[in-house]
Design a protein around this motif. Structure first.
Motif, PDB file in Angstrom:
ATOM      1  N   VAL A  49       0.850  -1.200   0.000  1.00 52.44           N
ATOM      2  CA  VAL A  49       0.000   0.000   0.000  1.00 52.44           C
ATOM      3  C   VAL A  49       0.884   1.247   0.000  1.00 52.44           C
ATOM      4  O   VAL A  49       0.666   2.176  -0.792  1.00 52.44           O
ATOM      5  CB  VAL A  49      -0.966   0.001   1.205  1.00 52.44           C
ATOM      6  N   SER A  50       1.881   1.268   0.849  1.00 51.54           N
ATOM      7  CA  SER A  50       2.778   2.424   0.944  1.00 51.54           C
ATOM      8  C   SER A  50       3.492   2.708  -0.372  1.00 51.54           C
ATOM      9  O   SER A  50       3.709   3.868  -0.728  1.00 51.54           O
ATOM     10  CB  SER A  50       3.820   2.204   2.041  1.00 51.54           C
ATOM     11  N   ALA A  51       3.853   1.642  -1.080  1.00 51.39           N
ATOM     12  CA  ALA A  51       4.567   1.805  -2.352  1.00 51.39           C
ATOM     13  C   ALA A  51       3.703   2.496  -3.404  1.00 51.39           C
ATOM     14  O   ALA A  51       4.226   3.101  -4.337  1.00 51.39           O
ATOM     15  CB  ALA A  51       5.023   0.440  -2.871  1.00 51.39           C
ATOM     16  N   ARG A  52       2.397   2.447  -3.245  1.00 53.00           N
ATOM     17  CA  ARG A  52       1.482   3.042  -4.225  1.00 53.00           C
ATOM     18  C   ARG A  52       0.821   4.326  -3.732  1.00 53.00           C
ATOM     19  O   ARG A  52       0.238   5.064  -4.515  1.00 53.00           O
ATOM     20  CB  ARG A  52       0.385   2.026  -4.562  1.00 53.00           C
ATOM     21  N   ARG A  53       0.894   4.571  -2.452  1.00 50.14           N
ATOM     22  CA  ARG A  53       0.128   5.646  -1.819  1.00 50.14           C
ATOM     23  C   ARG A  53       0.402   7.024  -2.414  1.00 50.14           C
ATOM     24  O   ARG A  53      -0.529   7.789  -2.668  1.00 50.14           O
ATOM     25  CB  ARG A  53       0.420   5.655  -0.328  1.00 50.14           C
ATOM     26  N   ASP A  54       1.650   7.369  -2.639  1.00 50.91           N
ATOM     27  CA  ASP A  54       1.974   8.699  -3.170  1.00 50.91           C
ATOM     28  C   ASP A  54       1.417   8.899  -4.573  1.00 50.91           C
ATOM     29  O   ASP A  54       1.068  10.003  -4.951  1.00 50.91           O
ATOM     30  CB  ASP A  54       3.487   8.918  -3.179  1.00 50.91           C
ATOM     31  N   ARG A  55       1.355   7.824  -5.328  1.00 54.46           N
ATOM     32  CA  ARG A  55       0.926   7.915  -6.723  1.00 54.46           C
ATOM     33  C   ARG A  55      -0.585   8.001  -6.870  1.00 54.46           C
ATOM     34  O   ARG A  55      -1.080   8.767  -7.693  1.00 54.46           O
ATOM     35  CB  ARG A  55       1.466   6.708  -7.496  1.00 54.46           C
ATOM     36  N   VAL A  56      -1.329   7.204  -6.090  1.00 56.27           N
ATOM     37  CA  VAL A  56      -2.788   7.117  -6.291  1.00 56.27           C
ATOM     38  C   VAL A  56      -3.609   7.453  -5.048  1.00 56.27           C
ATOM     39  O   VAL A  56      -4.831   7.334  -5.081  1.00 56.27           O
ATOM     40  CB  VAL A  56      -3.191   5.715  -6.808  1.00 56.27           C
ATOM     41  N   GLY A  57      -2.962   7.866  -3.978  1.00 55.43           N
ATOM     42  CA  GLY A  57      -3.684   8.146  -2.742  1.00 55.43           C
ATOM     43  C   GLY A  57      -3.953   6.865  -1.967  1.00 55.43           C
ATOM     44  O   GLY A  57      -3.793   5.753  -2.486  1.00 55.43           O
ATOM     45  N   LEU A  58      -4.375   7.020  -0.740  1.00 50.97           N
ATOM     46  CA  LEU A  58      -4.561   5.862   0.134  1.00 50.97           C
ATOM     47  C   LEU A  58      -5.694   4.954  -0.337  1.00 50.97           C
ATOM     48  O   LEU A  58      -5.523   3.734  -0.431  1.00 50.97           O
ATOM     49  CB  LEU A  58      -4.797   6.307   1.577  1.00 50.97           C
ATOM     50  N   ALA A  59      -6.843   5.538  -0.665  1.00 48.61           N
ATOM     51  CA  ALA A  59      -7.975   4.722  -1.126  1.00 48.61           C
ATOM     52  C   ALA A  59      -7.635   4.011  -2.426  1.00 48.61           C
ATOM     53  O   ALA A  59      -7.958   2.824  -2.612  1.00 48.61           O
ATOM     54  CB  ALA A  59      -9.221   5.583  -1.300  1.00 48.61           C
ATOM     55  N   GLY A  60      -6.968   4.700  -3.329  1.00 46.75           N
ATOM     56  CA  GLY A  60      -6.556   4.088  -4.592  1.00 46.75           C
ATOM     57  C   GLY A  60      -5.546   2.973  -4.371  1.00 46.75           C
ATOM     58  O   GLY A  60      -5.574   1.943  -5.041  1.00 46.75           O
ATOM     59  N   ALA A  61      -4.640   3.185  -3.415  1.00 47.20           N
ATOM     60  CA  ALA A  61      -3.642   2.160  -3.088  1.00 47.20           C
ATOM     61  C   ALA A  61      -4.317   0.921  -2.515  1.00 47.20           C
ATOM     62  O   ALA A  61      -3.954  -0.206  -2.859  1.00 47.20           O
ATOM     63  CB  ALA A  61      -2.612   2.710  -2.114  1.00 47.20           C
ATOM     64  N   PHE A  62      -5.301   1.129  -1.640  1.00 44.06           N
ATOM     65  CA  PHE A  62      -6.054  -0.019  -1.118  1.00 44.06           C
ATOM     66  C   PHE A  62      -6.679  -0.801  -2.271  1.00 44.06           C
ATOM     67  O   PHE A  62      -6.607  -2.035  -2.309  1.00 44.06           O
ATOM     68  CB  PHE A  62      -7.159   0.432  -0.161  1.00 44.06           C
ATOM     69  N   ALA A  63      -7.294  -0.099  -3.195  1.00 52.34           N
ATOM     70  CA  ALA A  63      -7.968  -0.759  -4.322  1.00 52.34           C
ATOM     71  C   ALA A  63      -6.978  -1.487  -5.211  1.00 52.34           C
ATOM     72  O   ALA A  63      -7.225  -2.637  -5.621  1.00 52.34           O
ATOM     73  CB  ALA A  63      -8.753   0.272  -5.129  1.00 52.34           C
ATOM     74  N   GLU A  64      -5.842  -0.851  -5.521  1.00 43.18           N
ATOM     75  CA  GLU A  64      -4.834  -1.496  -6.372  1.00 43.18           C
ATOM     76  C   GLU A  64      -4.278  -2.761  -5.733  1.00 43.18           C
ATOM     77  O   GLU A  64      -4.121  -3.792  -6.388  1.00 43.18           O
ATOM     78  CB  GLU A  64      -3.688  -0.535  -6.673  1.00 43.18           C
ATOM     79  N   VAL A  65      -3.937  -2.670  -4.457  1.00 43.79           N
ATOM     80  CA  VAL A  65      -3.370  -3.826  -3.763  1.00 43.79           C
ATOM     81  C   VAL A  65      -4.413  -4.936  -3.648  1.00 43.79           C
ATOM     82  O   VAL A  65      -4.099  -6.114  -3.859  1.00 43.79           O
ATOM     83  CB  VAL A  65      -2.808  -3.424  -2.379  1.00 43.79           C
ATOM     84  N   ALA A  66      -5.639  -4.579  -3.356  1.00 47.85           N
ATOM     85  CA  ALA A  66      -6.709  -5.585  -3.270  1.00 47.85           C
ATOM     86  C   ALA A  66      -6.866  -6.304  -4.602  1.00 47.85           C
ATOM     87  O   ALA A  66      -6.960  -7.531  -4.654  1.00 47.85           O
ATOM     88  CB  ALA A  66      -8.026  -4.918  -2.868  1.00 47.85           C
ATOM     89  N   ARG A  67      -6.856  -5.538  -5.685  1.00 54.74           N
ATOM     90  CA  ARG A  67      -7.005  -6.127  -7.013  1.00 54.74           C
ATOM     91  C   ARG A  67      -5.811  -7.038  -7.340  1.00 54.74           C
ATOM     92  O   ARG A  67      -5.967  -8.141  -7.835  1.00 54.74           O
ATOM     93  CB  ARG A  67      -7.133  -5.006  -8.049  1.00 54.74           C
ATOM     94  N   ALA A  68      -4.607  -6.559  -7.019  1.00 56.73           N
ATOM     95  CA  ALA A  68      -3.398  -7.331  -7.308  1.00 56.73           C
ATOM     96  C   ALA A  68      -3.330  -8.633  -6.510  1.00 56.73           C
ATOM     97  O   ALA A  68      -2.839  -9.646  -7.006  1.00 56.73           O
ATOM     98  CB  ALA A  68      -2.159  -6.485  -7.027  1.00 56.73           C
ATOM     99  N   LEU A  69      -3.837  -8.599  -5.281  1.00 49.87           N
ATOM    100  CA  LEU A  69      -3.761  -9.775  -4.413  1.00 49.87           C
ATOM    101  C   LEU A  69      -4.993 -10.663  -4.491  1.00 49.87           C
ATOM    102  O   LEU A  69      -4.977 -11.785  -3.991  1.00 49.87           O
ATOM    103  CB  LEU A  69      -3.562  -9.332  -2.960  1.00 49.87           C
ATOM    104  N   GLY A  70      -6.072 -10.146  -5.059  1.00 54.81           N
ATOM    105  CA  GLY A  70      -7.311 -10.907  -5.077  1.00 54.81           C
ATOM    106  C   GLY A  70      -8.028 -10.841  -3.739  1.00 54.81           C
ATOM    107  O   GLY A  70      -8.809 -11.723  -3.390  1.00 54.81           O
TER     108      GLY A  70
END
Length: 104
Positions: free
Chosen positions: A18-39
């Protein structure tokens, strides 16, 4: 390793993703990206972020480890490319220095 330590490590790994993506897409976006990536669900990722997870399945562990390995492989590739560019720039500087020495 005890179950609590494994659970904490799992949550820390998910949080790192989540932290690796947070700056780029925000916290909510990072949650969504990681959830999608991990299933996982976004709710599960958020629970990891807040260290609220009580248990972890083997499938979840495998998904997190695979994503972490993929991210590290990407980082390694990026660093190798950057290293090659730096080496090329250094070689160009050395060639220019040698050419200047030859002129003097």
């Amino acid at each position: 390793m005890c179950a609590d330590a494994l659970r904490d490590e799992f949550q820390n790994l998910v949080s790192a993703e989540v932290s690796a993506r947070r700056d780029r897409v925000g916290l909510a976006g990072a949650f969504a990206e990681v959830a999608r990536a991990l299933g996982f669900t976004v709710r599960r990722v958020r629970a990891c972020w807040h260290h609220e997870v009580r248990s972890v399945t083997l499938a979840e562990w495998q998904a997190v480890r695979a994503l972490g390995a993929a991210r590290l492989a990407q980082e390694e590739s990026r660093l190798r490319h950057e290293d090659a560019l730096i080496r090329q720039r250094l070689e160009n500087i050395r060639q220019r220095q040698a050419a200047l020495r030859d002129l003097l």
